[in-house]
Design a protein around this motif. Structure first.
Motif, PDB file in Angstrom:
ATOM      1  N   SER A 239      46.942  32.463  44.212  1.00  0.00           N
ATOM      2  CA  SER A 239      46.974  33.854  44.670  1.00  0.00           C
ATOM      3  C   SER A 239      45.767  34.163  45.543  1.00  0.00           C
ATOM      4  CB  SER A 239      46.995  34.800  43.472  1.00  0.00           C
ATOM      5  OG  SER A 239      45.743  34.775  42.798  1.00  0.00           O
ATOM      6  N   ALA A 240      45.838  35.266  46.273  1.00  0.00           N
ATOM      7  CA  ALA A 240      44.720  35.694  47.119  1.00  0.00           C
ATOM      8  C   ALA A 240      43.484  35.967  46.269  1.00  0.00           C
ATOM      9  CB  ALA A 240      45.116  36.940  47.911  1.00  0.00           C
ATOM     10  N   ILE A 241      43.681  36.542  45.098  1.00  0.00           N
ATOM     11  CA  ILE A 241      42.554  36.829  44.198  1.00  0.00           C
ATOM     12  C   ILE A 241      41.901  35.532  43.750  1.00  0.00           C
ATOM     13  CG2 ILE A 241      41.990  37.611  41.859  1.00  0.00           C
ATOM     14  CD1 ILE A 241      43.830  39.975  42.285  1.00  0.00           C
ATOM     15  N   GLU A 242      42.698  34.571  43.318  1.00  0.00           N
ATOM     16  CA  GLU A 242      42.153  33.293  42.852  1.00  0.00           C
ATOM     17  C   GLU A 242      41.407  32.567  43.965  1.00  0.00           C
ATOM     18  OE1 GLU A 242      45.366  32.154  39.328  1.00  0.00           O
ATOM     19  OE2 GLU A 242      45.645  31.391  41.367  1.00  0.00           O
ATOM     20  N   LYS A 243      41.951  32.599  45.162  1.00  0.00           N
ATOM     21  CA  LYS A 243      41.310  31.916  46.282  1.00  0.00           C
ATOM     22  C   LYS A 243      39.989  32.587  46.666  1.00  0.00           C
ATOM     23  CE  LYS A 243      45.573  30.021  48.216  1.00  0.00           C
ATOM     24  NZ  LYS A 243      46.536  30.044  49.350  1.00  0.00           N
ATOM     25  N   THR A 244      39.949  33.915  46.595  1.00  0.00           N
ATOM     26  CA  THR A 244      38.698  34.621  46.882  1.00  0.00           C
ATOM     27  C   THR A 244      37.643  34.289  45.836  1.00  0.00           C
ATOM     28  OG1 THR A 244      39.832  36.453  47.975  1.00  0.00           O
ATOM     29  CG2 THR A 244      37.615  36.886  47.163  1.00  0.00           C
ATOM     30  N   ILE A 245      38.042  34.282  44.579  1.00  0.00           N
ATOM     31  CA  ILE A 245      37.114  33.946  43.493  1.00  0.00           C
ATOM     32  C   ILE A 245      36.570  32.533  43.683  1.00  0.00           C
ATOM     33  CG2 ILE A 245      36.972  33.425  41.008  1.00  0.00           C
ATOM     34  CD1 ILE A 245      38.934  35.774  40.572  1.00  0.00           C
ATOM     35  N   CYS A 246      37.426  31.605  44.010  1.00  0.00           N
ATOM     36  CA  CYS A 246      37.018  30.209  44.138  1.00  0.00           C
ATOM     37  C   CYS A 246      36.242  29.929  45.421  1.00  0.00           C
ATOM     38  CB  CYS A 246      38.236  29.302  44.066  1.00  0.00           C
ATOM     39  SG  CYS A 246      38.982  29.265  42.408  1.00  0.00           S
ATOM     40  N   GLY A 247      36.207  30.899  46.324  1.00  0.00           N
ATOM     41  CA  GLY A 247      35.427  30.740  47.538  1.00  0.00           C
ATOM     42  C   GLY A 247      34.088  31.441  47.492  1.00  0.00           C
ATOM     43  N   ASN A 248      33.758  32.019  46.343  1.00  0.00           N
ATOM     44  CA  ASN A 248      32.531  32.798  46.209  1.00  0.00           C
ATOM     45  C   ASN A 248      31.867  32.453  44.881  1.00  0.00           C
ATOM     46  OD1 ASN A 248      30.825  35.146  45.360  1.00  0.00           O
ATOM     47  ND2 ASN A 248      31.532  36.055  47.284  1.00  0.00           N
ATOM     48  N   ALA A 249      30.707  31.814  44.920  1.00  0.00           N
ATOM     49  CA  ALA A 249      30.065  31.344  43.688  1.00  0.00           C
ATOM     50  C   ALA A 249      29.744  32.483  42.735  1.00  0.00           C
ATOM     51  CB  ALA A 249      28.795  30.570  44.027  1.00  0.00           C
ATOM     52  N   MET A 250      29.292  33.635  43.260  1.00  0.00           N
ATOM     53  CA  MET A 250      28.956  34.754  42.391  1.00  0.00           C
ATOM     54  C   MET A 250      30.202  35.331  41.733  1.00  0.00           C
ATOM     55  SD  MET A 250      26.828  36.592  40.876  1.00  0.00           S
ATOM     56  CE  MET A 250      25.319  36.031  41.681  1.00  0.00           C
ATOM     57  N   LEU A 251      31.287  35.475  42.499  1.00  0.00           N
ATOM     58  CA  LEU A 251      32.531  35.979  41.917  1.00  0.00           C
ATOM     59  C   LEU A 251      33.077  35.015  40.863  1.00  0.00           C
ATOM     60  CD1 LEU A 251      34.838  37.597  44.631  1.00  0.00           C
ATOM     61  CD2 LEU A 251      34.221  38.511  42.390  1.00  0.00           C
ATOM     62  N   ALA A 252      32.992  33.722  41.150  1.00  0.00           N
ATOM     63  CA  ALA A 252      33.457  32.731  40.183  1.00  0.00           C
ATOM     64  C   ALA A 252      32.650  32.831  38.892  1.00  0.00           C
ATOM     65  CB  ALA A 252      33.346  31.326  40.771  1.00  0.00           C
ATOM     66  N   ARG A 253      31.357  33.051  39.023  1.00  0.00           N
ATOM     67  CA  ARG A 253      30.514  33.214  37.832  1.00  0.00           C
ATOM     68  C   ARG A 253      30.897  34.473  37.060  1.00  0.00           C
ATOM     69  NH1 ARG A 253      24.208  32.772  38.821  1.00  0.00           N
ATOM     70  NH2 ARG A 253      24.798  30.567  38.906  1.00  0.00           N
ATOM     71  N   MET A 254      31.150  35.558  37.758  1.00  0.00           N
ATOM     72  CA  MET A 254      31.553  36.803  37.096  1.00  0.00           C
ATOM     73  C   MET A 254      32.882  36.617  36.377  1.00  0.00           C
ATOM     74  SD  MET A 254      30.477  39.604  40.016  1.00  0.00           S
ATOM     75  CE  MET A 254      30.674  41.073  38.973  1.00  0.00           C
ATOM     76  N   ASP A 255      33.822  35.929  37.027  1.00  0.00           N
ATOM     77  CA  ASP A 255      35.119  35.664  36.410  1.00  0.00           C
ATOM     78  C   ASP A 255      34.957  34.822  35.150  1.00  0.00           C
ATOM     79  OD1 ASP A 255      38.239  35.240  36.624  1.00  0.00           O
ATOM     80  OD2 ASP A 255      37.374  33.238  36.415  1.00  0.00           O
TER      81      ASP A 255
END
Length: 317
Positions: A239-255
């Motif tokens: 999904s667009a959300i998953e791809k955005t999360i996986c392209g951003n280290a800070m977002l991935a950490r928050m997730d």
């Protein structure tokens, strides 16, 4: 409270004895205050590395505010002054990592003082903070460390002829939850885990420590510790959300950290109705997140995860 000074002195002696060359110069900053209600002493390192100093400085500032708040909220006029002390040791200082272990002692009345520890692991030379699941491939690595720690503590207690206490207590305190391993020191060839008093056994036994050799984590050490590490497998992001999360280290950490906190709350919810409430609230939040941020907007996702983490930390579903 003398144990904090003891650890600090031991670290300094070991550094001199090994002749290790420090990658950054460390200055000690101290804060001390004394009132009728409390006496506190905080020491923390200043390195000249902006990223490291920002994290450590905020931690010291937050602890100062916490100590004062505890005193303001709880101290009674007829009580002795509360006692707070926070000291540190630099556990590693080389071209790969800078690692600090804080030891805390607090006394606010009662039978004995309480102690706790906090660790900070930074990648060099930029000083980026790294967390254990980002080193050991998320939950897979945490599960391996959990298994190793439970077996090693059981062995340690048997070798010492000590009563390890309640086996269920050990399994909870060293079970496969990332929060159980928050206090870690990344060494060149091992990960040293500290379990504070009460976490895995009785207070009388004191803090417990497990050294996990990296050889025991074969196949689980990530090649790039700065790469995004979400709560899910980024190789399968669709999904667009998953791809955005996986392209951003800070977002991935928050997730990932939101997922870890949710799992912790579920584990600590002893009543089935409370677990059901947590599951319902999690599903509701995911639905709201997906509706609001379905296009994968990073700013929207950061705000959504920040709000969710705040709710998860409130300990009420």
């Amino acid at each position: 409270m003398r144990f904090v000074r003891f650890f600090t002195c031991v670290a300094a002696v070991l550094l001199l004895a090994t002749g290790a060359e420090a990658a950054v110069k460390v200055a000690k900053k101290s804060i001390s205050q004394k009132t009728k209600a409390y006496e506190l002493a905080i020491t923390y390192p200043v390195t000249g590395n902006a990223a490291i100093d920002a994290v450590i400085g905020k931690f010291a500032k937050d602890k100062l505010a916490e100590y004062k708040s505890d005193s303001d909220d709880d101290h009674q006029a007829d009580e002795s002054a509360y006692d707070f002390e926070l000291g540190y040791t630099v556990e590693r200082n080389d071209d790969k990592m800078f690692v600090v272990l804080f030891n805390e002692s607090t006394y606010t009345g009662g039978a004995h003082p309480n102690s706790f520890a906090y660790s900070f692991n930074f990648l060099m030379p930029d000083g980026a903070q790294v967390f254990l699941p980002e080193i050991v491939d998320g939950q897979r690595g945490i599960a391996r460390i959990s298994d190793y720690a439970i077996k090693d503590l059981t062995r340690q207690w048997a070798d010492e002829g000590a009563d390890g206490g309640d086996n269920e207590w050990l399994k909870r305190g060293a079970g496969p939850l990332a929060s159980n391993f928050d206090i870690f020191v990344m060494k060149p060839n091992a990960i040293v885990i500290t379990f504070p008093s009460y976490q895995v056994t009785s207070y009388a036994a004191g803090p417990q420590e497990v050294t996990v050799p990296l050889s025991a984590l074969k196949g689980l050490i990530r090649k790039d510790w700065r790469a995004p590490q979400a709560s899910f497998d980024c190789a399968k992001a669709k999904s667009a959300i998953e791809k955005t999360i996986c392209g951003n280290a800070m977002l991935a950490r928050m997730d990932r950290q939101a997922g870890e906190k949710y799992a912790e709350n579920l584990a600590n919810a002893y009543e089935p109705t409370d677990r059901d409430k947590w599951r319902t609230s999690q599903r509701a939040w995911v639905a709201v997140r997906d509706k609001a941020c379905g296009g994968g907007d990073a700013g929207c996702l950061k705000a959504s995860y920040a709000a969710r983490m705040k709710a998860l930390q409130a300990f009420t579903p």
